[in-house]
Design an enzyme around this catalytic site. Sequence first.
Site, PDB file in Angstrom:
ATOM      1  N   SER A 235       0.837  -1.201   0.000  1.00  0.00           N
ATOM      2  CA  SER A 235       0.000   0.000   0.000  1.00  0.00           C
ATOM      3  C   SER A 235       0.877   1.258   0.000  1.00  0.00           C
ATOM      4  O   SER A 235       1.665   1.458  -0.916  1.00  0.00           O
ATOM      5  CB  SER A 235      -0.953  -0.040   1.195  1.00  0.00           C
ATOM      6  OG  SER A 235      -1.928   0.967   1.105  1.00  0.00           O
TER       7      SER A 235
ATOM      8  N   ASP B 236     -10.345  -3.867  -4.636  1.00  0.00           N
ATOM      9  CA  ASP B 236      -9.689  -3.005  -3.652  1.00  0.00           C
ATOM     10  C   ASP B 236     -10.521  -1.741  -3.447  1.00  0.00           C
ATOM     11  O   ASP B 236     -10.677  -0.945  -4.375  1.00  0.00           O
ATOM     12  CB  ASP B 236      -8.284  -2.639  -4.167  1.00  0.00           C
ATOM     13  CG  ASP B 236      -7.442  -1.908  -3.144  1.00  0.00           C
ATOM     14  OD1 ASP B 236      -8.008  -1.246  -2.251  1.00  0.00           O
ATOM     15  OD2 ASP B 236      -6.211  -1.995  -3.236  1.00  0.00           O
TER      16      ASP B 236
ATOM     17  N   HIS C 175      -7.974  -5.040  -0.670  1.00  0.00           N
ATOM     18  CA  HIS C 175      -6.792  -4.188  -0.554  1.00  0.00           C
ATOM     19  C   HIS C 175      -5.643  -4.890   0.167  1.00  0.00           C
ATOM     20  O   HIS C 175      -4.489  -4.793  -0.261  1.00  0.00           O
ATOM     21  CB  HIS C 175      -7.134  -2.900   0.185  1.00  0.00           C
ATOM     22  CG  HIS C 175      -5.974  -1.965   0.335  1.00  0.00           C
ATOM     23  ND1 HIS C 175      -5.319  -1.410  -0.755  1.00  0.00           N
ATOM     24  CD2 HIS C 175      -5.323  -1.494   1.428  1.00  0.00           C
ATOM     25  CE1 HIS C 175      -4.328  -0.637  -0.336  1.00  0.00           C
ATOM     26  NE2 HIS C 175      -4.313  -0.676   0.986  1.00  0.00           N
TER      27      HIS C 175
END
Length: 258
Positions: free
Chosen positions: A108, A205, A235
Amino acid sequence: MNDATVAPPAPRILTRADGAAIAYRKTPGKSPGVVFLPGFMSDMTSGKAMYVEALCEARGQACLRFDYFGCGASSGAFTDGTIGRWAEDAVAALDELTEGPQVLVGSSMGGWIMLLTALARPGRVAGLLGIAPAPDFTEDLLVQGLSPEQKAALEKDGVVYVHSLYGPEPTPFTRALVEDGRRHLVLRRKMPLTCPVRILHGMQDPDVPWQTSLKLCQMLEGDDVEIQFVKAGDHRLSQPHDLDRLGRTLETLLDSLT
């Protein structure tokens, strides 16, 4: 026999020039080493970080995981952290805690930190692996998703609290984070990175659109870039089958570099 759970040893500390204490855990092993870069409000004890470390230990590969300033076991307040500060932590960890070529694994926001670190130390980075990478998220996702009232609160109070899908408490985003993020945007121009890059991204996501990974691919100068889209993936990509995919991808990348 004593069945009591034995607590893991305390993490080691890298002391930055300003006195900040950056907590880390390091596994010795062969080159290239692997450095795990956590996401926003995450730390080095996440499931993916622990999985990567265990995989490296099984292969005899060197591995480093650490907490950014204000995160996990490191010193400082989370709300005092910025993209630039966390990228400096990553570069310092690379410089002072690793030797030889390294593969950076960024989850991320860690995918943004991964890119900034590679741009700062291209000669030390042998490969990149992004897990739902979120470069430029402060500008392209956070600011764009705020309501007029939230934007006003951010400007007036210097912080805005946004509902989180991952816990009962809202997530704090500071004006300093947003303003500093604008100084570290990477998707506005070609990045002079030519090392192998592998990306995993879930198409379900809710936080970082999978199109972000396509744009990232287009902004990398190198041609050795592969993306795996996971149709039903979220995600975090932290389910057992997601971790298996991460492991296969990392091992294939490491094998190609040795």
